[in-house]
Scaffold this motif. Structure first.
Motif, mmCIF file in Angstrom:
data_model
loop_
_atom_site.group_PDB
_atom_site.id
_atom_site.type_symbol
_atom_site.label_atom_id
_atom_site.label_comp_id
_atom_site.label_asym_id
_atom_site.label_seq_id
_atom_site.Cartn_x
_atom_site.Cartn_y
_atom_site.Cartn_z
ATOM 1 N N GLY A 82 0.818 -1.203 0.000
ATOM 2 C CA GLY A 82 0.000 0.000 0.000
ATOM 3 C C GLY A 82 0.850 1.249 0.000
ATOM 4 O O GLY A 82 2.068 1.211 -0.139
ATOM 5 N N PHE A 83 0.196 2.361 0.179
ATOM 6 C CA PHE A 83 0.857 3.655 0.163
ATOM 7 C C PHE A 83 1.158 4.093 1.586
ATOM 8 O O PHE A 83 0.267 4.116 2.435
ATOM 9 N N PHE A 84 2.411 4.413 1.839
ATOM 10 C CA PHE A 84 2.817 4.925 3.134
ATOM 11 C C PHE A 84 3.363 6.328 2.933
ATOM 12 O O PHE A 84 4.312 6.527 2.189
ATOM 13 N N PRO A 85 2.774 7.316 3.562
ATOM 14 C CA PRO A 85 3.190 8.693 3.325
ATOM 15 C C PRO A 85 4.592 8.962 3.857
ATOM 16 O O PRO A 85 5.018 8.362 4.851
ATOM 17 N N PRO A 86 5.300 9.866 3.213
ATOM 18 C CA PRO A 86 6.620 10.247 3.712
ATOM 19 C C PRO A 86 6.480 11.155 4.937
ATOM 20 O O PRO A 86 5.378 11.390 5.433
ATOM 21 N N PHE A 87 7.586 11.666 5.390
ATOM 22 C CA PHE A 87 7.553 12.534 6.563
ATOM 23 C C PHE A 87 6.661 13.746 6.303
ATOM 24 O O PHE A 87 6.464 14.169 5.180
ATOM 25 N N SER A 88 6.126 14.283 7.370
ATOM 26 C CA SER A 88 5.264 15.445 7.251
ATOM 27 C C SER A 88 5.327 16.245 8.547
ATOM 28 O O SER A 88 5.324 15.678 9.641
ATOM 29 N N TRP A 89 5.381 17.548 8.424
ATOM 30 C CA TRP A 89 5.365 18.428 9.581
ATOM 31 C C TRP A 89 3.946 18.822 9.979
ATOM 32 O O TRP A 89 3.732 19.365 11.061
ATOM 33 N N TRP A 90 2.969 18.560 9.125
ATOM 34 C CA TRP A 90 1.606 19.009 9.396
ATOM 35 C C TRP A 90 0.970 18.376 10.631
ATOM 36 O O TRP A 90 0.245 19.060 11.361
ATOM 37 N N PRO A 91 1.190 17.107 10.946
ATOM 38 C CA PRO A 91 0.611 16.570 12.187
ATOM 39 C C PRO A 91 1.132 17.282 13.440
ATOM 40 O O PRO A 91 0.392 17.462 14.409
ATOM 41 N N LEU A 92 2.391 17.702 13.406
ATOM 42 C CA LEU A 92 2.942 18.433 14.544
ATOM 43 C C LEU A 92 2.204 19.747 14.741
ATOM 44 O O LEU A 92 1.807 20.085 15.862
ATOM 45 N N TRP A 93 2.010 20.492 13.649
ATOM 46 C CA TRP A 93 1.320 21.782 13.768
ATOM 47 C C TRP A 93 -0.138 21.594 14.177
ATOM 48 O O TRP A 93 -0.673 22.391 14.953
ATOM 49 N N ALA A 94 -0.775 20.556 13.666
ATOM 50 C CA ALA A 94 -2.159 20.288 14.051
ATOM 51 C C ALA A 94 -2.250 19.951 15.545
ATOM 52 O O ALA A 94 -3.152 20.416 16.242
ATOM 53 N N ALA A 95 -1.315 19.157 16.047
ATOM 54 C CA ALA A 95 -1.321 18.797 17.468
ATOM 55 C C ALA A 95 -1.025 20.012 18.344
ATOM 56 O O ALA A 95 -1.653 20.189 19.402
ATOM 57 N N LEU A 96 -0.101 20.846 17.930
ATOM 58 C CA LEU A 96 0.214 22.038 18.717
ATOM 59 C C LEU A 96 -0.966 23.002 18.765
ATOM 60 O O LEU A 96 -1.270 23.575 19.822
ATOM 61 N N THR A 97 -1.641 23.186 17.652
ATOM 62 C CA THR A 97 -2.793 24.083 17.667
ATOM 63 C C THR A 97 -3.946 23.485 18.480
ATOM 64 O O THR A 97 -4.669 24.217 19.143
ATOM 65 N N PHE A 98 -4.104 22.158 18.454
ATOM 66 C CA PHE A 98 -5.129 21.538 19.291
ATOM 67 C C PHE A 98 -4.794 21.731 20.766
ATOM 68 O O PHE A 98 -5.684 21.992 21.580
ATOM 69 N N GLY A 99 -3.519 21.590 21.114
ATOM 70 C CA GLY A 99 -3.109 21.861 22.493
ATOM 71 C C GLY A 99 -3.382 23.297 22.890
ATOM 72 O O GLY A 99 -3.806 23.585 24.019
ATOM 73 N N LEU A 100 -3.179 24.221 21.969
ATOM 74 C CA LEU A 100 -3.472 25.629 22.226
ATOM 75 C C LEU A 100 -4.974 25.869 22.389
ATOM 76 O O LEU A 100 -5.395 26.663 23.230
ATOM 77 N N VAL A 101 -5.785 25.164 21.612
ATOM 78 C CA VAL A 101 -7.241 25.266 21.752
ATOM 79 C C VAL A 101 -7.668 24.772 23.139
ATOM 80 O O VAL A 101 -8.478 25.421 23.818
ATOM 81 N N VAL A 102 -7.140 23.647 23.576
ATOM 82 C CA VAL A 102 -7.492 23.108 24.894
ATOM 83 C C VAL A 102 -7.030 24.049 25.996
ATOM 84 O O VAL A 102 -7.762 24.296 26.970
ATOM 85 N N LEU A 103 -5.839 24.612 25.853
ATOM 86 C CA LEU A 103 -5.338 25.566 26.841
ATOM 87 C C LEU A 103 -6.226 26.802 26.891
ATOM 88 O O LEU A 103 -6.525 27.317 27.980
ATOM 89 N N ALA A 104 -6.652 27.287 25.733
ATOM 90 C CA ALA A 104 -7.516 28.465 25.693
ATOM 91 C C ALA A 104 -8.852 28.199 26.366
ATOM 92 O O ALA A 104 -9.380 29.062 27.085
#
Length: 138
Positions: A82-104
């Motif tokens: 199957g298809f396995f995606p290469p590295f990506s920085w987007w999950p990191l940014w999504a997780a950080l913004t979710f953490g910021l939403v929870v903190l807010a």
């Protein structure tokens, strides 16, 4: 798929045995038993049972894989997995913004919540469309 189903059958059976035992042990030490832990164990038991039924249902309907057969060879399992995606920085940014939403929300800072939600939407859009632009475009 049958081997995975049997693993979850064993886990379900274990939870069926542990859940009432937990309730009886906590009922002896507390007044009426620990309903929080008991209900959590009941829900885990039901989740294990749901996965067991799903895997068992699909195991009956599909042809056995080489690893499910006694006479299966390793070479039979060769090929594309199957298809396995290469590295990506987007999950990191999504997780950080979710953490910021929870903190807010925890701080009741609604102005920060709005900023974090907008940044989170941008991160999710970037993650969703990362294969339409840049180095990994197809």
């Amino acid at each position: 798929m049958k081997s995975e189903a049997w693993i979850f059958v064993v886990c379900t059976a274990f939870m069926v045995l542990v859940t009432p035992a937990y309730w009886f042990v906590t009922a002896a030490s507390e007044e009426g038993g620990d309903w929080t832990g008991t209900s959590a164990l009941v829900m885990c038991t039901l989740l294990f049972a749901m996965i067991t039924v799903y895997l068992g249902f699909h195991a009956m309907r599909m042809d056995p894989r080489p690893e499910d057969r006694e006479d299966g060879d390793i070479a039979e399992g060769a090929g594309e997995y199957g298809f396995f995606p290469p590295f990506s920085w987007w999950p990191l940014w999504a997780a950080l913004t979710f953490g910021l939403v929870v903190l807010a929300v925890a701080m009741a800072a609604w102005w920060l919540f709005i900023i974090a939600a907008v940044l989170g939407l941008l991160a999710l859009a970037g993650w969703n469309f990362e294969y339409y632009r840049g180095e990994f475009k197809h």
